[in-house]
Design a protein around this motif. Sequence first.
Motif, PDB file in Angstrom:
ATOM      1  N   ARG A 482      16.920  57.009  12.815  1.00 25.84           N
ATOM      2  CA  ARG A 482      18.026  58.189  12.265  1.00 25.84           C
ATOM      3  C   ARG A 482      18.133  59.154  12.606  1.00 25.84           C
ATOM      4  NH1 ARG A 482      17.306  56.375   6.990  1.00 25.84           N
ATOM      5  NH2 ARG A 482      19.494  55.121   6.433  1.00 25.84           N
ATOM      6  N   ASN A 483      16.136  59.542  13.309  1.00 24.97           N
ATOM      7  CA  ASN A 483      15.392  60.905  14.522  1.00 24.97           C
ATOM      8  C   ASN A 483      15.723  60.587  15.775  1.00 24.97           C
ATOM      9  OD1 ASN A 483      15.850  62.017  11.603  1.00 24.97           O
ATOM     10  ND2 ASN A 483      13.207  61.072  11.411  1.00 24.97           N
ATOM     11  N   GLY A 484      16.288  59.426  15.688  1.00 27.27           N
ATOM     12  CA  GLY A 484      16.543  59.104  17.375  1.00 27.27           C
ATOM     13  C   GLY A 484      15.013  58.214  17.976  1.00 27.27           C
ATOM     14  N   HIS A 485      14.865  58.097  17.788  1.00 30.02           N
ATOM     15  CA  HIS A 485      12.949  57.218  17.664  1.00 30.02           C
ATOM     16  C   HIS A 485      12.967  56.115  18.667  1.00 30.02           C
ATOM     17  CE1 HIS A 485       8.895  56.137  18.143  1.00 30.02           C
ATOM     18  NE2 HIS A 485       8.493  57.514  18.586  1.00 30.02           N
ATOM     19  N   ALA A 486      13.283  55.536  20.245  1.00 28.26           N
ATOM     20  CA  ALA A 486      13.241  54.523  20.923  1.00 28.26           C
ATOM     21  C   ALA A 486      12.266  53.534  20.607  1.00 28.26           C
ATOM     22  CB  ALA A 486      13.285  54.792  21.806  1.00 28.26           C
ATOM     23  N   LYS A 487      11.326  53.664  20.170  1.00 26.83           N
ATOM     24  CA  LYS A 487      10.275  52.380  19.790  1.00 26.83           C
ATOM     25  C   LYS A 487      10.750  52.016  18.364  1.00 26.83           C
ATOM     26  CE  LYS A 487       6.544  53.827  22.950  1.00 26.83           C
ATOM     27  NZ  LYS A 487       5.455  53.356  22.595  1.00 26.83           N
ATOM     28  N   SER A 488      10.797  52.760  17.398  1.00 27.01           N
ATOM     29  CA  SER A 488      11.298  52.570  15.924  1.00 27.01           C
ATOM     30  C   SER A 488      12.734  52.022  16.326  1.00 27.01           C
ATOM     31  CB  SER A 488      11.492  53.884  15.110  1.00 27.01           C
ATOM     32  OG  SER A 488      10.395  54.454  14.850  1.00 27.01           O
ATOM     33  N   PHE A 489      13.758  52.293  17.094  1.00 24.51           N
ATOM     34  CA  PHE A 489      15.031  51.615  17.284  1.00 24.51           C
ATOM     35  C   PHE A 489      14.616  50.152  17.802  1.00 24.51           C
ATOM     36  CE2 PHE A 489      18.916  50.340  19.265  1.00 24.51           C
ATOM     37  CZ  PHE A 489      20.062  50.376  18.407  1.00 24.51           C
ATOM     38  N   ASN A 490      13.639  50.055  18.263  1.00 23.10           N
ATOM     39  CA  ASN A 490      13.382  48.958  19.029  1.00 23.10           C
ATOM     40  C   ASN A 490      12.607  47.852  18.157  1.00 23.10           C
ATOM     41  OD1 ASN A 490      15.268  48.890  21.208  1.00 23.10           O
ATOM     42  ND2 ASN A 490      12.544  49.543  22.112  1.00 23.10           N
ATOM     43  N   ARG A 491      11.891  48.567  17.412  1.00 24.87           N
ATOM     44  CA  ARG A 491      11.442  47.921  16.873  1.00 24.87           C
ATOM     45  C   ARG A 491      12.324  47.072  14.880  1.00 24.87           C
ATOM     46  NH1 ARG A 491       6.198  49.685  12.637  1.00 24.87           N
ATOM     47  NH2 ARG A 491       5.938  48.190  11.615  1.00 24.87           N
ATOM     48  N   MET A 492      13.445  48.100  13.922  1.00 27.26           N
ATOM     49  CA  MET A 492      13.925  48.042  13.457  1.00 27.26           C
ATOM     50  C   MET A 492      15.036  46.733  14.124  1.00 27.26           C
ATOM     51  SD  MET A 492      15.605  47.609  10.775  1.00 27.26           S
ATOM     52  CE  MET A 492      14.132  49.585   9.996  1.00 27.26           C
ATOM     53  N   ARG A 493      15.694  46.549  15.408  1.00 27.75           N
ATOM     54  CA  ARG A 493      16.127  45.847  15.854  1.00 27.75           C
ATOM     55  C   ARG A 493      15.509  44.465  15.395  1.00 27.75           C
ATOM     56  NH1 ARG A 493      16.225  45.949  22.636  1.00 27.75           N
ATOM     57  NH2 ARG A 493      14.921  44.656  21.673  1.00 27.75           N
ATOM     58  N   ASN A 494      14.737  44.235  16.216  1.00 26.95           N
ATOM     59  CA  ASN A 494      13.808  42.947  16.528  1.00 26.95           C
ATOM     60  C   ASN A 494      13.311  42.271  14.390  1.00 26.95           C
ATOM     61  OD1 ASN A 494      13.633  43.263  19.025  1.00 26.95           O
ATOM     62  ND2 ASN A 494      11.216  44.240  19.319  1.00 26.95           N
ATOM     63  N   LEU A 495      13.729  43.505  13.764  1.00 20.16           N
ATOM     64  CA  LEU A 495      12.764  43.262  12.605  1.00 20.16           C
ATOM     65  C   LEU A 495      13.915  42.230  11.848  1.00 20.16           C
ATOM     66  CD1 LEU A 495      10.712  45.904  10.914  1.00 20.16           C
ATOM     67  CD2 LEU A 495      10.024  43.518  11.293  1.00 20.16           C
TER      68      LEU A 495
END
Length: 520
Positions: A482-495
């Motif tokens: 939610r805070n716009g962290h790109a790596k976290s976005f990709n990690r969540m997508r993969n999960l």
Amino acid sequence: MWTRRRLYSTATATISQKSRYKPVIGLEVHVQLNTLTKLFSRCPTSEAPPNRRVLPFDMATPGILPKLNRQCVHRALKMARILNCYVPEWSRFDRKHYFYADMPAGYQITQNERPIAKDGVFGFWVFDEHLEKAYWKEVQILQLQLEQDSGKTIHLTESDETGPPKSLIDYNRAGCALIEIVTSPCFETAIEAIRFVQTLRLLLIHHNLCDGELHKGHMRVDANVSLSKDHIKGTRTEIKNMNSIRTIHTAINFEIARQFEILSANGQVINETRAADSMGRTVPMRDKEVETDYRFMIEPNLPKLVIKEEWRRQADEELEKEGKADFEWLRDVIGFDARSAVHIAEEPELLTFVKRCVRHKDSTVTADEILYWMRELKIIMQRSKVNYPPQRYSGRELGRFTEFFYSDFFAKQFTTLISCQHRLTRLRLLELLRLYATGEYVEDVLEFIEANSFWRITSPEKIDEFVEKSMKKDAKLAEKVRNGHAKSFNRMRNLIVDSSEKCIELEDVETAMRRFLDRK
């Protein structure tokens, strides 16, 4: 230190700078016919220790007369038909005199003025990774002649305890049947030359005229190379006895670059015969400033070779029965591009696998799709340390599954997956390829997909459920998203993709995640 890569890059760079100079290349291809006996004697041609396949005629024993092998004539007529040559009503044999230790008689029985075929036209596709698209090339065949082969000379480069270096001669090859194919000087690049040889080789193998193993001398290529400028002919050099596609390519490029450097420095190219060394560089053999007098004469011990109409008809009937070569079938019938068709046809195990895939594929699967997924399959199998192409099983014992059955079984599953590619996600399809390529499953792939519900999920509502569930399950990671962290976005997508058993495409998950974040 010179390497093949450096030789090639140097030649290519030089060629690109050659301004008005234009390479002119002609080929002479010597094809060893795969007949059971030699051209003029009944001596077997099968492999044997040195000097075990020799009869009195092969060693030029006085009083022994030649007797023409009918099968050699038959193969020559088939080759003439393949090369679209004119076959005259009769031809004759001549003696070509020259004195080498591996030519026992001091002359070669060949055909000079009256060859068995001439004036042919042969077309083929020219392709290369540096070309935007393949193009069609037609080559004029000047003549096609039957002749004897010589023996093989082995030079011992290091002296032994008994004295200086020696040369040994193996006469097993002496007298074997050759067909020499002489082209006009119409090739402009080394790529055109090797594509001609590659195409010719595959056709000769398919029609059972030659075994086609260049490294064993079944085909030996001479190239005449010169550089013309403003339509003024240059001085040509001849590169002798090249016995691999790679050597032909490298040596011609090297010779073009060498001649260009000489001419650019206002030097003069010497008319000479050269050889290609182990690196593909051309090195001098002998000069040709003085034209050799071969003292041609009509062979007195052989009558005219009159070509009977039934011989022509038999050659035509056999060619029609044998049909298209594998590379022609792949290209013209199945739809593979020219480059892929030749590449597959040159690899027997790969060709076997592709034929099985074609047999099992349905009408919706295209040649381009088979090629694309074969490239993906190759990467998967190499990473899994499994031999590619899939011909034999190397994993756990399958009991009743034989090697043939398994490779045929896999080809069927492979093409089935390709036909289902739009109903599966890319990641799920790749994973299924890995499982079946490594032999982890032996059941039908459609049944396996149905049993595990592996079909692609496309419903936005279902995808939203996976997104919301994962976001709630890992609140800390969701907060970073939610805070716009790109790596976290990709990690969540993969999960999320993993939680769906790879049944949701990455792009669909990303769209759903952004939709979820916009609502929040």
